[in-house]
Design a protein around this motif. Structure first.
Motif, PDB file in Angstrom:
ATOM      1  N   HIS A   1      16.370  42.057  60.178  1.00  0.00           N
ATOM      2  CA  HIS A   1      15.898  43.365  61.172  1.00  0.00           C
ATOM      3  C   HIS A   1      16.088  42.847  62.564  1.00  0.00           C
ATOM      4  O   HIS A   1      15.790  43.429  63.805  1.00  0.00           O
ATOM      5  CB  HIS A   1      14.516  43.528  61.311  1.00  0.00           C
ATOM      6  CG  HIS A   1      14.011  44.444  60.041  1.00  0.00           C
ATOM      7  ND1 HIS A   1      14.403  45.806  60.219  1.00  0.00           N
ATOM      8  CD2 HIS A   1      13.774  44.272  58.938  1.00  0.00           C
ATOM      9  CE1 HIS A   1      13.867  46.484  58.932  1.00  0.00           C
ATOM     10  NE2 HIS A   1      13.567  45.408  58.050  1.00  0.00           N
ATOM     11  N   GLY A   2      16.621  41.359  62.378  1.00  0.00           N
ATOM     12  CA  GLY A   2      17.235  40.644  63.927  1.00  0.00           C
ATOM     13  C   GLY A   2      16.076  40.395  64.820  1.00  0.00           C
ATOM     14  O   GLY A   2      16.570  39.747  65.802  1.00  0.00           O
ATOM     15  N   VAL A   3      14.984  40.089  64.432  1.00  0.00           N
ATOM     16  CA  VAL A   3      13.825  39.430  65.372  1.00  0.00           C
ATOM     17  C   VAL A   3      14.022  37.921  65.245  1.00  0.00           C
ATOM     18  O   VAL A   3      13.609  37.440  66.144  1.00  0.00           O
ATOM     19  CB  VAL A   3      12.549  39.969  64.778  1.00  0.00           C
ATOM     20  CG1 VAL A   3      12.403  41.220  65.181  1.00  0.00           C
ATOM     21  CG2 VAL A   3      12.212  39.582  63.417  1.00  0.00           C
ATOM     22  N   ALA A   4      14.905  37.543  64.268  1.00  0.00           N
ATOM     23  CA  ALA A   4      15.407  36.166  64.071  1.00  0.00           C
ATOM     24  C   ALA A   4      16.773  36.273  63.843  1.00  0.00           C
ATOM     25  O   ALA A   4      17.411  36.903  63.249  1.00  0.00           O
ATOM     26  CB  ALA A   4      14.664  35.362  62.958  1.00  0.00           C
ATOM     27  N   ASP A   5      17.684  35.204  64.537  1.00  0.00           N
ATOM     28  CA  ASP A   5      18.850  35.233  64.478  1.00  0.00           C
ATOM     29  C   ASP A   5      19.276  34.591  62.856  1.00  0.00           C
ATOM     30  O   ASP A   5      20.337  34.912  62.375  1.00  0.00           O
ATOM     31  CB  ASP A   5      19.611  34.550  65.565  1.00  0.00           C
ATOM     32  CG  ASP A   5      19.315  34.962  66.921  1.00  0.00           C
ATOM     33  OD1 ASP A   5      19.681  36.238  67.174  1.00  0.00           O
ATOM     34  OD2 ASP A   5      18.691  34.264  67.656  1.00  0.00           O
ATOM     35  N   VAL A   6      18.554  33.570  62.769  1.00  0.00           N
ATOM     36  CA  VAL A   6      18.848  32.684  61.609  1.00  0.00           C
ATOM     37  C   VAL A   6      17.386  32.479  60.910  1.00  0.00           C
ATOM     38  O   VAL A   6      16.566  32.542  61.497  1.00  0.00           O
ATOM     39  CB  VAL A   6      19.284  31.308  62.366  1.00  0.00           C
ATOM     40  CG1 VAL A   6      19.649  30.282  60.930  1.00  0.00           C
ATOM     41  CG2 VAL A   6      20.684  31.543  62.814  1.00  0.00           C
ATOM     42  N   GLY A   7      17.674  32.176  59.605  1.00  0.00           N
ATOM     43  CA  GLY A   7      16.402  31.872  58.821  1.00  0.00           C
ATOM     44  C   GLY A   7      16.600  30.760  57.878  1.00  0.00           C
ATOM     45  O   GLY A   7      17.933  30.650  57.460  1.00  0.00           O
ATOM     46  N   ILE A   8      15.661  30.062  57.223  1.00  0.00           N
ATOM     47  CA  ILE A   8      15.849  29.334  56.204  1.00  0.00           C
ATOM     48  C   ILE A   8      14.892  29.896  55.041  1.00  0.00           C
ATOM     49  O   ILE A   8      13.625  29.783  55.127  1.00  0.00           O
ATOM     50  CB  ILE A   8      15.467  27.590  56.596  1.00  0.00           C
ATOM     51  CG1 ILE A   8      16.354  27.174  57.460  1.00  0.00           C
ATOM     52  CG2 ILE A   8      15.116  27.023  55.410  1.00  0.00           C
ATOM     53  CD1 ILE A   8      15.898  26.062  58.212  1.00  0.00           C
ATOM     54  N   ALA A   9      15.439  30.023  54.052  1.00  0.00           N
ATOM     55  CA  ALA A   9      14.873  30.967  52.896  1.00  0.00           C
ATOM     56  C   ALA A   9      14.964  30.301  51.588  1.00  0.00           C
ATOM     57  O   ALA A   9      16.234  29.957  51.377  1.00  0.00           O
ATOM     58  CB  ALA A   9      15.220  32.551  53.030  1.00  0.00           C
ATOM     59  N   GLY A  10      14.255  30.356  50.635  1.00  0.00           N
ATOM     60  CA  GLY A  10      14.477  29.929  49.323  1.00  0.00           C
ATOM     61  C   GLY A  10      15.304  30.785  48.573  1.00  0.00           C
ATOM     62  O   GLY A  10      15.243  31.906  48.865  1.00  0.00           O
ATOM     63  N   LYS A  11      16.237  30.257  47.869  1.00  0.00           N
ATOM     64  CA  LYS A  11      17.106  31.213  46.957  1.00  0.00           C
ATOM     65  C   LYS A  11      16.289  32.100  46.100  1.00  0.00           C
ATOM     66  O   LYS A  11      16.795  33.288  45.913  1.00  0.00           O
ATOM     67  CB  LYS A  11      18.151  30.334  46.148  1.00  0.00           C
ATOM     68  CG  LYS A  11      19.110  31.016  45.282  1.00  0.00           C
ATOM     69  CD  LYS A  11      20.146  31.896  46.169  1.00  0.00           C
ATOM     70  CE  LYS A  11      21.267  32.609  45.357  1.00  0.00           C
ATOM     71  NZ  LYS A  11      21.966  33.492  46.406  1.00  0.00           N
ATOM     72  N   ASP A  12      15.153  31.832  45.670  1.00  0.00           N
ATOM     73  CA  ASP A  12      14.274  32.557  44.968  1.00  0.00           C
ATOM     74  C   ASP A  12      13.927  33.872  45.768  1.00  0.00           C
ATOM     75  O   ASP A  12      14.034  35.114  45.249  1.00  0.00           O
ATOM     76  CB  ASP A  12      13.094  32.043  44.381  1.00  0.00           C
ATOM     77  CG  ASP A  12      12.094  31.440  45.488  1.00  0.00           C
ATOM     78  OD1 ASP A  12      12.887  30.571  46.632  1.00  0.00           O
ATOM     79  OD2 ASP A  12      11.013  31.473  45.506  1.00  0.00           O
ATOM     80  N   VAL A  13      13.633  33.736  47.123  1.00  0.00           N
ATOM     81  CA  VAL A  13      13.473  34.967  47.893  1.00  0.00           C
ATOM     82  C   VAL A  13      14.388  35.878  48.303  1.00  0.00           C
ATOM     83  O   VAL A  13      14.405  36.900  47.958  1.00  0.00           O
ATOM     84  CB  VAL A  13      12.852  34.602  49.084  1.00  0.00           C
ATOM     85  CG1 VAL A  13      12.671  35.443  50.362  1.00  0.00           C
ATOM     86  CG2 VAL A  13      11.606  33.591  48.823  1.00  0.00           C
ATOM     87  N   MET A  14      15.690  34.961  48.175  1.00  0.00           N
ATOM     88  CA  MET A  14      17.049  35.698  48.298  1.00  0.00           C
ATOM     89  C   MET A  14      17.297  36.664  47.093  1.00  0.00           C
ATOM     90  O   MET A  14      17.761  37.858  47.352  1.00  0.00           O
ATOM     91  CB  MET A  14      18.100  34.991  48.693  1.00  0.00           C
ATOM     92  CG  MET A  14      17.902  34.165  50.189  1.00  0.00           C
ATOM     93  SD  MET A  14      17.375  35.074  51.385  1.00  0.00           S
ATOM     94  CE  MET A  14      18.847  36.068  51.684  1.00  0.00           C
ATOM     95  N   MET A  15      17.231  36.017  46.045  1.00  0.00           N
ATOM     96  CA  MET A  15      17.274  36.886  44.783  1.00  0.00           C
ATOM     97  C   MET A  15      16.435  38.014  44.527  1.00  0.00           C
ATOM     98  O   MET A  15      16.839  38.953  44.142  1.00  0.00           O
ATOM     99  CB  MET A  15      17.224  35.803  43.565  1.00  0.00           C
ATOM    100  CG  MET A  15      18.196  35.001  43.502  1.00  0.00           C
ATOM    101  SD  MET A  15      17.985  33.279  42.359  1.00  0.00           S
ATOM    102  CE  MET A  15      17.858  34.591  40.625  1.00  0.00           C
ATOM    103  N   GLU A  16      15.247  37.772  45.072  1.00  0.00           N
ATOM    104  CA  GLU A  16      14.112  38.917  44.609  1.00  0.00           C
ATOM    105  C   GLU A  16      14.209  40.179  45.781  1.00  0.00           C
ATOM    106  O   GLU A  16      14.200  41.203  45.563  1.00  0.00           O
ATOM    107  CB  GLU A  16      12.725  38.244  44.852  1.00  0.00           C
ATOM    108  CG  GLU A  16      11.533  39.141  44.920  1.00  0.00           C
ATOM    109  CD  GLU A  16      11.340  40.009  43.577  1.00  0.00           C
ATOM    110  OE1 GLU A  16      10.868  41.070  43.581  1.00  0.00           O
ATOM    111  OE2 GLU A  16      11.905  39.380  42.464  1.00  0.00           O
TER     112      GLU A  16
END
Length: 212
Positions: free
Chosen positions: A61-76
């Protein structure tokens, strides 16, 4: 100013260390702060500390330009973001687990997890039709109290499974933390983002060489 969303907890600690190794000067009190928004004016960076499952939402949604996220979260979550770098931190894996010497119920097998989309897709690919029970915490309880035949959860050392008398049956995917970027931010703030990616990639590569 570049805004970075990071999850609290283990990933946060490892990500802060990675950023420091990459030359970003983060104050010592950064690690102990209970604030949810931390600004580092000298680096022109602002950090948003979020729950792991919310990082992708903030970046999408653009409130953060960049993020650090676990691949598990990305898959879900399957968010509309660019995944630009595997940071090789917070290594673990997604697995199917349950009580030893037990079979899945033939009639109405149940699987408890906080990853309903990942679990549904995995069992579908195995040709198995299961009922997914969405839980938010203490997933290990489900087989112990008869709520589910199996669980799908993150496994790091395997200690939590062992302490609860559970065993791992199937390995779904290896998980590490990834650097993700909002597509619009990548166009508007390409220079600081490219610099961040470049510096982190160099540190990750150096870490890999050291481990080799």
């Amino acid at each position: 100013m570049l805004t970075i969303a990071m999850p609290k907890g283990r990933i946060f600690s490892e990500a802060v260390e990675l950023l420091r190794k990459s030359g970003y000067k983060l104050p010592d009190e950064f690690d102990e702060s209970r604030k949810l928004i931390l600004t580092v004016p000298e680096e022109n960076i602002r950090f948003i500390l979020a729950k792991p499952m919310d990082v992708g939402t903030y970046v999408e949604h653009g409130v953060a330009d960049v993020g650090i996220a676990g691949k598990d979260v990305m898959m879900e979550e399957e968010r509309d973001v660019f995944e630009v770098l595997d940071l090789k931190i917070s290594k673990c894996h997604l697995a199917v687990a349950g009580l030893p010497d037990t079979k899945m119920n033939d009639i109405a097998p149940k699987v408890a997890t906080k990853y309903p989309n990942v679990a549904s897709k995995y069992f579908r690919e195995q040709g198995e039709q299961v009922e997914i029970i969405h839980l938010n915490g203490s997933i290990e309880l489900a087989p112990l109290i008869g709520l589910a035949d199996r669980i799908v959860d993150i496994v790091s050392t395997g200690r939590t499974l062992k302490e609860n008398g559970l065993v791992e049956f199937e390995h779904i995917a290896d998980i590490t933390s990834r650097l993700i970027v909002n597509p619009v931010s990548y166009r508007m703030k390409d220079k600081p983002i490219d610099m961040l990616v470049e510096r982190l990639a160099k540190t990750v590569e150096e870490g890999k060489e050291d481990s080799d």
